[in-house]
Design an enzyme around this catalytic site. Structure first.
Site, short mmCIF file in Angstrom:
data_model
loop_
_atom_site.label_atom_id
_atom_site.label_comp_id
_atom_site.label_asym_id
_atom_site.label_seq_id
_atom_site.Cartn_x
_atom_site.Cartn_y
_atom_site.Cartn_z
N ASP A 185 35.14 64.27 91.38
CA ASP A 185 35.69 65.06 92.49
C ASP A 185 36.06 64.15 93.65
O ASP A 185 35.24 63.31 94.07
CB ASP A 185 34.64 66.06 93.01
N GLU A 239 40.74 70.21 94.71
CA GLU A 239 40.71 71.67 94.84
C GLU A 239 41.93 72.15 95.60
O GLU A 239 42.25 71.63 96.67
CB GLU A 239 39.44 72.10 95.60
N GLU A 286 37.48 78.66 88.76
CA GLU A 286 36.12 79.04 89.12
C GLU A 286 36.06 80.47 89.63
O GLU A 286 36.80 80.85 90.54
CB GLU A 286 35.57 78.06 90.18
O1 KIV Z 1 31.40 70.08 91.88
C1 KIV Z 1 31.26 70.74 90.84
O2 KIV Z 1 30.20 70.76 90.20
C2 KIV Z 1 32.41 71.52 90.38
C3 KIV Z 1 32.17 72.48 89.25
C4 KIV Z 1 31.52 73.71 89.76
C5 KIV Z 1 33.43 72.79 88.52
O3 KIV Z 1 33.46 71.40 90.90
#
Ligand code: KIV
Length: 273
Positions: A92, A124, A191
């Site tokens: 991420d 995102e 999500e």
């Molecule tokens: O940060 C995370 O764990 C996520 C998942 C919920 C898809 O983005």
């Protein structure tokens, strides 16, 4: 547990994931944030490991994913990369490191790829971050999208309830998914949205769609490791299937150790030099 020796390991790639969608083979994805856990997840045969910014919650104890920094994400991702032989590793990009400034988005993605050795990044949002997505992709960095409930925008939503129940938001989500595919994203996470909408998205795009709280008719599923292992006990949304009760197992082990230390049962002679 299936263990893959390094000789026989065939790495999962974006191409493998695309083929799995076309074969109708479901894709397994789980979060991991450290070396020891990632090693077990990889050996179990997970297709994708997500170094999620949920590390902000489950590793650092923050209430939201907003506080975690790019340096901290790179630290977690580097540890995971050192452990993994087969899984495809997605990281991420944290809040504040890509929104609204595509040059910064590119810099953040490149730092993650260069400094951690991971295989892809996740961001995102839809049309609002299109410029950043295009810019990152232009450098050859695979991008996974994330639509529906996007925790980095929690203060805009105000709650963690199901998203896109209204027609306008559902239509925008479908358009955003098509846009992410057209830009070149290799996959999309959905999500906490209605299962019927997730099915529609999965059918509307050719890239893999991975769900969390998005029902069964998507191309794969993702969960947060600490939730599915029952380490976090206070978070029990409907979509979560808990596969173990590690909190109880760990509590029993810790209590036994304390008892043995206090009673001088541990260490024994055979445990001493
Ligand atoms: O940060 C995370 O764990 C996520 C998942 C919920 C898809 O983005």
């Amino acid at each position: 547990m299936s263990v893959h020796s390094s000789a026989s390991v065939k790495r999962i790639t974006t191409h493998t994931l695309q083929e799995m969608k076309h074969r109708g083979e479901k894709i397994s994805m789980l979060t991991a944030y450290d070396y020891s856990m990632a090693k077990i997840v990889d050996a179990a045969g997970m297709d994708i490991i997500l170094v999620g910014d949920s590390a902000s919650n489950v590793m650092a104890g923050h209430e939201t994913t907003l506080p975690i920094t790019l340096d901290q994400m790179i630290y977690h991702a580097s540890a995971v990369v050192r452990a993994v032989k087969r899984s495809f590793i997605v990281v991420d990009i944290p809040f504040g490191s890509y929104q609204g400034n595509s040059s910064e988005a590119l810099r953040s993605a490149i730092r993650i790829m260069k400094e951690s050795g991971a295989h892809a990044v996740k961001v995102e949002g839809g049309s609002e971050i299109k410029e950043s997505v295009v810019r990152i992709l232009s450098a050859g960095v695979p991008v996974m999208g994330h639509l529906g409930l996007t925790p980095q925008s929690i203060y805009k939503f105000g709650t963690y309830t199901v998203r896109a129940k209204e027609e306008a938001e559902a239509n925008k989500l479908v358009e955003d998914a098509k846009m992410l595919e057209a830009c070149g994203c290799f996959a999309i996470v959905l999500e906490k949205i209605p299962a019927t909408l997730a099915k529609k998205v999965s059918e509307a795009v050719n890239i893999p769609v991975i769900g969390i709280g998005a029902g069964p008719d998507v191309d794969g599923q993702v969960l947060v490791m600490h939730d599915m292992l029952g380490i976090t006990q206070e978070f029990k949304p409907r979509f979560l299937r808990q596969y173990a009760d590690l909190q109880s197992v760990m509590m029993t082990a810790f209590e036994s150790y304390i008892k043995d230390v206090k009673s001088k049962d541990f260490p024994s002679l055979s445990e001493s030099y």
